[in-house]
Design an enzyme around this catalytic site. Structure first.
Site, PDB file in Angstrom:
ATOM      1  CG  ASN A 104      -1.927  -1.150   1.126  1.00  0.00           C
ATOM      2  OD1 ASN A 104      -2.033  -1.796   0.087  1.00  0.00           O
ATOM      3  ND2 ASN A 104      -2.615  -1.419   2.214  1.00  0.00           N
ATOM      4  CG  ASP A 106      -3.115   3.494   2.263  1.00  0.00           C
ATOM      5  OD1 ASP A 106      -2.296   3.332   3.198  1.00  0.00           O
ATOM      6  OD2 ASP A 106      -4.003   2.660   1.980  1.00  0.00           O
ATOM      7  CG  HIS A 121       3.830  -2.008  -4.788  1.00  0.00           C
ATOM      8  ND1 HIS A 121       2.631  -2.667  -4.994  1.00  0.00           N
ATOM      9  CD2 HIS A 121       4.791  -2.899  -5.151  1.00  0.00           C
ATOM     10  CE1 HIS A 121       2.879  -3.897  -5.453  1.00  0.00           C
ATOM     11  NE2 HIS A 121       4.167  -4.058  -5.548  1.00  0.00           N
ATOM     12  CB  CYS A 132      18.684  14.985 -10.593  1.00  0.00           C
ATOM     13  SG  CYS A 132      17.511  15.555  -9.341  1.00  0.00           S
ATOM     14  N   GLY A 189      -5.558  -8.848   2.930  1.00  0.00           N
ATOM     15  CA  GLY A 189      -6.064  -7.835   2.005  1.00  0.00           C
ATOM     16  C   GLY A 189      -5.338  -7.729   0.685  1.00  0.00           C
ATOM     17  CG  ASN A 215      -8.817 -11.604   0.684  1.00  0.00           C
ATOM     18  OD1 ASN A 215      -9.959 -11.365   0.291  1.00  0.00           O
ATOM     19  ND2 ASN A 215      -7.742 -11.200   0.041  1.00  0.00           N
ATOM     20  N   PRO A 216     -11.846 -11.627   2.630  1.00  0.00           N
ATOM     21  CG  PRO A 216     -13.159  -9.710   2.354  1.00  0.00           C
ATOM     22  CD  PRO A 216     -11.749 -10.182   2.459  1.00  0.00           C
ATOM     23  CD  GLU A 217     -14.599 -12.143  -2.637  1.00  0.00           C
ATOM     24  OE1 GLU A 217     -14.765 -13.242  -3.206  1.00  0.00           O
ATOM     25  OE2 GLU A 217     -15.508 -11.338  -2.383  1.00  0.00           O
ATOM     26  CB  ALA A 233      -8.064  -7.177   7.229  1.00  0.00           C
TER      27      ALA A 233
HETATM   28  P1  OAD Z   1      -6.185  -5.844  -5.062  1.00  0.00           P
HETATM   29  O1  OAD Z   1      -7.198  -4.804  -5.363  1.00  0.00           O
HETATM   30  O2  OAD Z   1      -5.626  -6.616  -6.198  1.00  0.00           O
HETATM   31  O3  OAD Z   1      -6.787  -6.901  -4.039  1.00  0.00           O
HETATM   32  C1  OAD Z   1      -7.445  -6.493  -2.882  1.00  0.00           C
HETATM   33  C2  OAD Z   1      -7.764  -7.725  -2.081  1.00  0.00           C
HETATM   34  O4  OAD Z   1      -8.339  -7.290  -0.848  1.00  0.00           O
HETATM   35  C3  OAD Z   1      -8.788  -8.677  -2.709  1.00  0.00           C
HETATM   36  O5  OAD Z   1      -8.296 -10.008  -2.606  1.00  0.00           O
HETATM   37  C4  OAD Z   1     -10.042  -8.491  -1.864  1.00  0.00           C
HETATM   38  O6  OAD Z   1     -10.805  -9.699  -1.731  1.00  0.00           O
HETATM   39  C5  OAD Z   1      -9.433  -8.113  -0.539  1.00  0.00           C
HETATM   40  N1  OAD Z   1     -10.306  -7.331   0.360  1.00  0.00           N
HETATM   41  C6  OAD Z   1     -11.310  -6.479   0.064  1.00  0.00           C
HETATM   42  N2  OAD Z   1     -11.818  -5.942   1.176  1.00  0.00           N
HETATM   43  C7  OAD Z   1     -11.114  -6.454   2.207  1.00  0.00           C
HETATM   44  C8  OAD Z   1     -11.152  -6.280   3.617  1.00  0.00           C
HETATM   45  N3  OAD Z   1     -12.017  -5.435   4.211  1.00  0.00           N
HETATM   46  N4  OAD Z   1     -10.274  -6.983   4.378  1.00  0.00           N
HETATM   47  C9  OAD Z   1      -9.389  -7.841   3.800  1.00  0.00           C
HETATM   48  N5  OAD Z   1      -9.305  -8.035   2.482  1.00  0.00           N
HETATM   49  C10 OAD Z   1     -10.145  -7.353   1.691  1.00  0.00           C
HETATM   50  O7  OAD Z   1      -5.032  -5.114  -4.212  1.00  0.00           O
HETATM   51  P2  OAD Z   1      -3.522  -5.564  -3.980  1.00  0.00           P
HETATM   52  O8  OAD Z   1      -3.408  -7.016  -3.773  1.00  0.00           O
HETATM   53  O9  OAD Z   1      -2.953  -4.657  -2.954  1.00  0.00           O
HETATM   54  O10 OAD Z   1       0.221  -1.953  -7.569  1.00  0.00           O
HETATM   55  O11 OAD Z   1      -2.876  -5.196  -5.365  1.00  0.00           O
HETATM   56  C11 OAD Z   1      -1.501  -5.328  -5.540  1.00  0.00           C
HETATM   57  C12 OAD Z   1      -0.972  -4.221  -6.402  1.00  0.00           C
HETATM   58  O12 OAD Z   1      -1.736  -4.146  -7.595  1.00  0.00           O
HETATM   59  C13 OAD Z   1      -1.108  -2.837  -5.808  1.00  0.00           C
HETATM   60  O13 OAD Z   1      -0.054  -2.513  -4.943  1.00  0.00           O
HETATM   61  C14 OAD Z   1      -1.100  -1.973  -7.025  1.00  0.00           C
HETATM   62  C15 OAD Z   1      -2.051  -2.757  -7.876  1.00  0.00           C
HETATM   63  O14 OAD Z   1      -1.948  -2.570  -9.232  1.00  0.00           O
HETATM   64  C16 OAD Z   1       0.650  -0.910  -8.300  1.00  0.00           C
HETATM   65  O15 OAD Z   1       0.002   0.101  -8.450  1.00  0.00           O
HETATM   66  C17 OAD Z   1       2.016  -1.137  -8.871  1.00  0.00           C
END
Ligand code: OAD
Length: 252
Positions: A104, A106, A121, A132, A189, A215-217, A233
């Protein structure tokens, strides 16, 4: 497990000195109101990452890319850490050997109090000069006119990792090094779709770690998990930690 009751094995591992590694993705910020990337309502559903999150996109249209990242920064600034961020900060305090590796950008983990962490990331709050390579931690609010420029005259870009770019090597190596020794790995997540970050749980599992997914999924990483918590989470992590006797603060 829907009541988020951890197994005895997991409680023991949480009460131990570690090593413990946590890997997080956008899902841990979902309960703070920030969109994930994939799935319904995800950022990549409404926006094509190839036009917003690649070096080529920035070279083509830096103004558009900056507007996307400025919008995300504004959203992140208005959000507050949730129970997942607070629980991971509590683990940082409780466990002698611990590392949080987050995808993340953020800043919510930092705001919740996590200290021993690597940002695989990058960060929405950093700037880097494309000419530079100077990196700036102090985020300037006055980014107008877009795109902003460094004092050397080069364009400033967001300090995040884009598709096709390498991860910050030292951060990734720290995460992999702990994955090789960790007794417990918490994966929360993340969809497990983006490499090399998604390779970390496999490294840990191969080295004998107990892998837990929150993870919910189901994800491509689910098969590695000895224990899964199918739920958000922000609700699950504080409950899991508290069941192991680790107190979690209610706000940052
Ligand atoms: P994703 O958007 O690919 O996946 C989010 C995951 O969080 C999914 O598996 C959801 O099921 C899960 N999720 C949703 N709500 C949740 C909750 N309340 N608690 C727990 N899990 C939950 O996001 P990332 O895996 O972070 O990279 O994606 C990886 C990278 O892809 C990011 O860092 C970004 C993106 O493109 C770049 O920008 C380079």
């Amino acid at each position: 497990m829907s009541n988020f009751e951890p197994s005895a094995a997991l409680k023991d591992l949480l009460r131990s000195a570690g090593p413990v590694l946590a890997l997080t993705g956008a899902g841990v910020s979902a309960e703070s109101g920030l969109a994930t990337f994939r799935g319904p309502g995800g950022l990549w559903e409404g926006h094509d990452p190839m036009t917003l999150a690649t070096p080529e996109a920035f070279a083509r249209d830096p103004d558009l890319v900056w507007r996307f990242y400025s919008w995300r920064r504004t959203r992140a600034a208005a959000a507050s850490p949730n129970g997942a961020h607070l629980a991971l900060a509590a683990l940082d305090e409780a466990i002698a050997e611990f590392l949080l590796a987050t995808q993340n950008v953020d800043g919510l983990h930092e705001r919740a109090g996590s200290r021993r962490m690597v940002r695989l990331h990058g960060s929405l709050w950093r700037l880097r000069c494309v000419r530079c390579q100077d990196e700036q931690d102090e985020f300037r609010e006055d980014l107008d006119p877009l795109p902003p420029r460094h004092s050397c005259g080069g364009l400033l870009r967001p300090g995040v990792v884009w598709f096709g770019e390498p991860l910050p090597w030292e951060s990734f190596e720290r995460a992999v090094a702990l994955a090789r020794r960790a007794r417990l790995v918490l994966v929360a997540g993340t969809s497990g779709m983006v490499y090399p970050a998604a390779s970390i749980p496999q490294v840990a599992r191969d080295a004998g770690a107990y892998v837990v997914e929150i993870n919910p999924e189901r994800t491509p990483l689910s098969h590695l998990a000895e224990e899964r918590f199918e739920g958000p989470a922000g609700a699950a992590l504080p409950r899991i930690l508290e069941a192991a006797g680790i107190p979690v603060r209610e706000s940052a």
